[in-house]
Design an enzyme around this catalytic site. Structure first.
Site, mmCIF file in Angstrom:
data_model
loop_
_atom_site.group_PDB
_atom_site.id
_atom_site.type_symbol
_atom_site.label_atom_id
_atom_site.label_comp_id
_atom_site.label_asym_id
_atom_site.label_seq_id
_atom_site.Cartn_x
_atom_site.Cartn_y
_atom_site.Cartn_z
ATOM 1 N N ARG A 1 -26.001 -29.966 -26.181
ATOM 2 C CA ARG A 1 -25.112 -28.836 -25.882
ATOM 3 C C ARG A 1 -25.849 -27.767 -25.094
ATOM 4 O O ARG A 1 -25.270 -27.068 -24.280
ATOM 5 C CB ARG A 1 -24.587 -28.270 -27.201
ATOM 6 N N GLY B 1 -24.685 -29.917 -36.433
ATOM 7 C CA GLY B 1 -24.270 -29.003 -37.494
ATOM 8 C C GLY B 1 -24.890 -27.631 -37.327
ATOM 9 O O GLY B 1 -25.911 -27.471 -36.649
ATOM 10 N N TYR C 1 -20.893 -23.560 -45.441
ATOM 11 C CA TYR C 1 -21.681 -24.773 -45.158
ATOM 12 C C TYR C 1 -21.473 -25.831 -46.253
ATOM 13 O O TYR C 1 -21.231 -27.005 -45.961
ATOM 14 C CB TYR C 1 -23.145 -24.365 -45.050
ATOM 15 N N ASN D 1 -30.616 -33.629 -29.519
ATOM 16 C CA ASN D 1 -31.626 -33.062 -28.615
ATOM 17 C C ASN D 1 -32.790 -32.424 -29.364
ATOM 18 O O ASN D 1 -33.801 -32.073 -28.755
ATOM 19 C CB ASN D 1 -30.987 -32.052 -27.651
ATOM 20 N N LYS E 1 -19.954 -29.555 -45.744
ATOM 21 C CA LYS E 1 -20.756 -30.747 -46.023
ATOM 22 C C LYS E 1 -20.141 -31.581 -47.153
ATOM 23 O O LYS E 1 -20.282 -32.804 -47.170
ATOM 24 C CB LYS E 1 -22.196 -30.347 -46.349
ATOM 25 N N ASP F 1 -19.991 -30.374 -26.492
ATOM 26 C CA ASP F 1 -19.817 -29.435 -27.599
ATOM 27 C C ASP F 1 -18.774 -30.065 -28.520
ATOM 28 O O ASP F 1 -17.645 -30.328 -28.077
ATOM 29 C CB ASP F 1 -19.332 -28.079 -27.052
ATOM 30 N N VAL F 2 -19.136 -30.328 -29.779
ATOM 31 C CA VAL F 2 -18.203 -31.036 -30.669
ATOM 32 C C VAL F 2 -16.990 -30.184 -31.051
ATOM 33 O O VAL F 2 -16.063 -30.673 -31.693
ATOM 34 C CB VAL F 2 -18.902 -31.585 -31.944
ATOM 35 N N GLY G 1 -34.595 -31.607 -33.714
ATOM 36 C CA GLY G 1 -34.505 -31.696 -35.180
ATOM 37 C C GLY G 1 -34.271 -33.109 -35.693
ATOM 38 O O GLY G 1 -34.814 -34.087 -35.172
ATOM 39 N N ILE G 2 -33.436 -33.204 -36.729
ATOM 40 C CA ILE G 2 -33.170 -34.494 -37.378
ATOM 41 C C ILE G 2 -32.535 -35.473 -36.388
ATOM 42 O O ILE G 2 -32.904 -36.652 -36.338
ATOM 43 C CB ILE G 2 -32.257 -34.279 -38.615
HETATM 44 P P1 NDP Z 1 -31.105 -28.013 -35.828
HETATM 45 O O1 NDP Z 1 -30.554 -26.635 -35.884
HETATM 46 O O2 NDP Z 1 -32.532 -28.235 -35.446
HETATM 47 O O3 NDP Z 1 -30.214 -28.946 -34.867
HETATM 48 C C1 NDP Z 1 -28.811 -28.880 -34.921
HETATM 49 C C2 NDP Z 1 -28.276 -29.767 -33.816
HETATM 50 O O4 NDP Z 1 -26.837 -29.706 -33.842
HETATM 51 C C3 NDP Z 1 -28.716 -29.290 -32.437
HETATM 52 O O5 NDP Z 1 -28.922 -30.400 -31.612
HETATM 53 C C4 NDP Z 1 -27.504 -28.507 -31.965
HETATM 54 O O6 NDP Z 1 -27.367 -28.427 -30.567
HETATM 55 C C5 NDP Z 1 -26.397 -29.360 -32.534
HETATM 56 N N1 NDP Z 1 -25.126 -28.646 -32.550
HETATM 57 C C6 NDP Z 1 -24.791 -27.536 -33.256
HETATM 58 N N2 NDP Z 1 -23.544 -27.161 -32.969
HETATM 59 C C7 NDP Z 1 -23.071 -28.038 -32.046
HETATM 60 C C8 NDP Z 1 -21.861 -28.170 -31.346
HETATM 61 N N3 NDP Z 1 -20.836 -27.319 -31.506
HETATM 62 N N4 NDP Z 1 -21.700 -29.205 -30.477
HETATM 63 C C9 NDP Z 1 -22.718 -30.074 -30.279
HETATM 64 N N5 NDP Z 1 -23.908 -29.999 -30.895
HETATM 65 C C10 NDP Z 1 -24.077 -28.987 -31.778
HETATM 66 O O7 NDP Z 1 -30.815 -28.588 -37.268
HETATM 67 P P2 NDP Z 1 -31.278 -29.887 -38.062
HETATM 68 O O8 NDP Z 1 -31.843 -30.894 -37.160
HETATM 69 O O9 NDP Z 1 -32.032 -29.427 -39.212
HETATM 70 O O10 NDP Z 1 -29.850 -30.356 -38.584
HETATM 71 C C11 NDP Z 1 -29.236 -31.588 -38.236
HETATM 72 C C12 NDP Z 1 -28.182 -31.893 -39.288
HETATM 73 O O11 NDP Z 1 -28.817 -32.041 -40.554
HETATM 74 C C13 NDP Z 1 -27.144 -30.794 -39.443
HETATM 75 O O12 NDP Z 1 -25.873 -31.365 -39.637
HETATM 76 C C14 NDP Z 1 -27.606 -30.063 -40.680
HETATM 77 O O13 NDP Z 1 -26.541 -29.435 -41.340
HETATM 78 C C15 NDP Z 1 -28.184 -31.203 -41.494
HETATM 79 N N6 NDP Z 1 -29.119 -30.803 -42.529
HETATM 80 C C16 NDP Z 1 -30.261 -30.105 -42.226
HETATM 81 C C17 NDP Z 1 -31.130 -29.713 -43.229
HETATM 82 C C18 NDP Z 1 -32.391 -28.930 -42.973
HETATM 83 O O14 NDP Z 1 -33.000 -28.420 -43.923
HETATM 84 N N7 NDP Z 1 -32.852 -28.826 -41.737
HETATM 85 C C19 NDP Z 1 -30.847 -30.025 -44.639
HETATM 86 C C20 NDP Z 1 -29.625 -30.756 -44.843
HETATM 87 C C21 NDP Z 1 -28.813 -31.123 -43.818
HETATM 88 P P3 NDP Z 1 -28.027 -27.172 -29.764
HETATM 89 O O15 NDP Z 1 -29.471 -27.530 -29.553
HETATM 90 O O16 NDP Z 1 -27.255 -27.112 -28.511
HETATM 91 O O17 NDP Z 1 -27.842 -25.959 -30.608
#
Ligand code: NDP
Length: 234
Positions: free
Chosen positions: A34, A77, A140, A11, A144, A48-49, A13-14
Site C-alpha cells: 500500500r 491489519g 482490534y 511489504n 480479530k 488498499d484492502v 513485518g509478519i
Molecule cells: P505491521 O504494522 O508491520 O504491518 C502491517 C501490514 O498491513 C503492512 O504491510 C501494511 O501496509 C498493511 N496494511 C495495513 N492497512 C492496510 C490496508 N488498508 N490495505 C493494505 N495493506 C494494509 O504489522 P505486523 O506485521 O505486526 O502485522 C501483520 C498482521 O499480524 C496484522 O494483521 C496484525 O494485526 C497481526 N498481528 C500482529 C502482532 C504483533 O505483535 N506484531 C500480534 C498479533 C497479530 P503499509 O506498509 O502500507 O502500512
C-alpha cells in the site's frame, strides 16, 4: 511446490516474513503493497484492502503475472489503540473495515478461482487479542475475533471444494506494530509470556507455511496460536 501465492500487507513485518518463507520454498509469491518501497525479489501489487476495486485489480495483476491465487494469506491489519471511553467511532470502524471487512474483500475475490480449482489454502492472521481480550483494543479485538468466525464459516463453505481455511493467532511479535506500544506496556506483556520474549516474524511465518502446505491437508477451521505459551493452546 510452485504455487501462486498472495500475501496482503506483505511489504513488511509478519507478511514479509511469510512471503519470504514461501518464496524460499519455491512458490511464486506476490505481496500487496500500500505504501513504501516494494520488497525485492517478490511481485508487488499496489492495493488498499479498504477498496474493493483495488483488490480486484490487484488480483487481476497477480493472475496475469503468476497465475490465479492458489494460496491466500490475509495478513493486512492495523491498530488504533485507546480505551473505549476515548475511542471514536472512526477509531472503531477503521479497524473493523481494514482487518475484518478487508479480509472479506480479499477472500471473496480469491474464492472465484479457489472454488473452480477445487483446491487451495486460505490462512488468516488473527491475534491472541481475539481470544484473551486486551484493554485498549476493543476495536482490534472485535476485528480479530470476527476473523475467527469468518474463517470457521468459510472453512465449512469451502470444505466440499477441497479448500482449507485456517487462522494463525500470533502473540506479541517483533514488528513495527509492537514497536508502536509504549515501552512499559510491551514489557508488561512480555512478563506474562511463559517463553519470556516476543515472537520473531519468522516464527509466525513457520506456522503459516505449515497450514499452507500439503502436509496440512486434513486441518481446516483451526486457530493456531503462536504466542510463547501465553494462552496455553487457547
Ligand atoms: P505491521 O504494522 O508491520 O504491518 C502491517 C501490514 O498491513 C503492512 O504491510 C501494511 O501496509 C498493511 N496494511 C495495513 N492497512 C492496510 C490496508 N488498508 N490495505 C493494505 N495493506 C494494509 O504489522 P505486523 O506485521 O505486526 O502485522 C501483520 C498482521 O499480524 C496484522 O494483521 C496484525 O494485526 C497481526 N498481528 C500482529 C502482532 C504483533 O505483535 N506484531 C500480534 C498479533 C497479530 P503499509 O506498509 O502500507 O502500512
Amino acid at each position: 511446490m510452485s504455487r501462486s501465492v498472495l500475501v496482503t500487507g506483505g511489504n513488511r513485518g509478519i507478511g514479509l516474513a511469510v512471503a519470504r518463507r514461501l518464496s524460499a520454498d519455491g512458490d511464486r509469491v506476490a505481496v500487496t503493497c500500500r505504501s513504501g518501497e516494494p520488497p525485492s525479489g517478490l511481485l508487488a501489487v499496489n492495493c488498499d484492502v479498504l477498496d474493493a476495486t483495488a483488490v480486484d485489480e490487484a488480483f487481476d495483476k497477480v493472475e496475469a503475472e503468476q497465475g490465479p491465487v492458489e494460496v491466500l494469506v490475509a495478513n493486512a491489519g492495523i491498530t488504533r489503540d485507546t480505551l473505549l471511553i476515548r475511542m471514536s467511532e472512526q477509531d472503531f470502524t477503521s479497524v473493523i473495515d481494514t482487518n475484518l471487512t478487508g479480509t472479506y474483500r480479499v477472500v471473496k475475490r480469491a474464492a472465484r478461482h479457489l472454488m473452480r480449482a477445487q483446491a487451495g489454502r486460505v490462512v488468516i492472521i488473527s491475534s491472541t487479542a481475539a481470544l484473551s481480550g486486551v484493554a485498549g483494543q476493543v476495536n482490534y479485538g472485535a476485528s480479530k475475533a470476527g476473523l475467527i468466525g469468518l474463517a470457521r464459516s468459510l472453512a465449512r463453505e469451502f470444505a466440499p471444494r477441497g479448500v482449507t481455511v485456517n487462522v494463525v493467532a500470533p502473540g506479541l511479535t517483533d514488528t513495527a506494530m509492537s514497536t508502536a506500544l509504549a515501552d512499559g506496556q510491551r514489557e508488561r506483556i512480555v512478563g506474562q509470556i511463559p517463553l519470556g520474549r516476543m515472537a520473531d516474524p519468522e516464527e509466525v511465518a513457520a506456522a503459516v507455511r505449515f497450514l499452507a502446505s500439503t502436509e496440512a491437508s486434513y486441518i481446516t477451521g483451526a486457530v493456531v496460536p503462536v504466542d510463547g505459551g501465553m494462552g496455553m493452546g487457547h
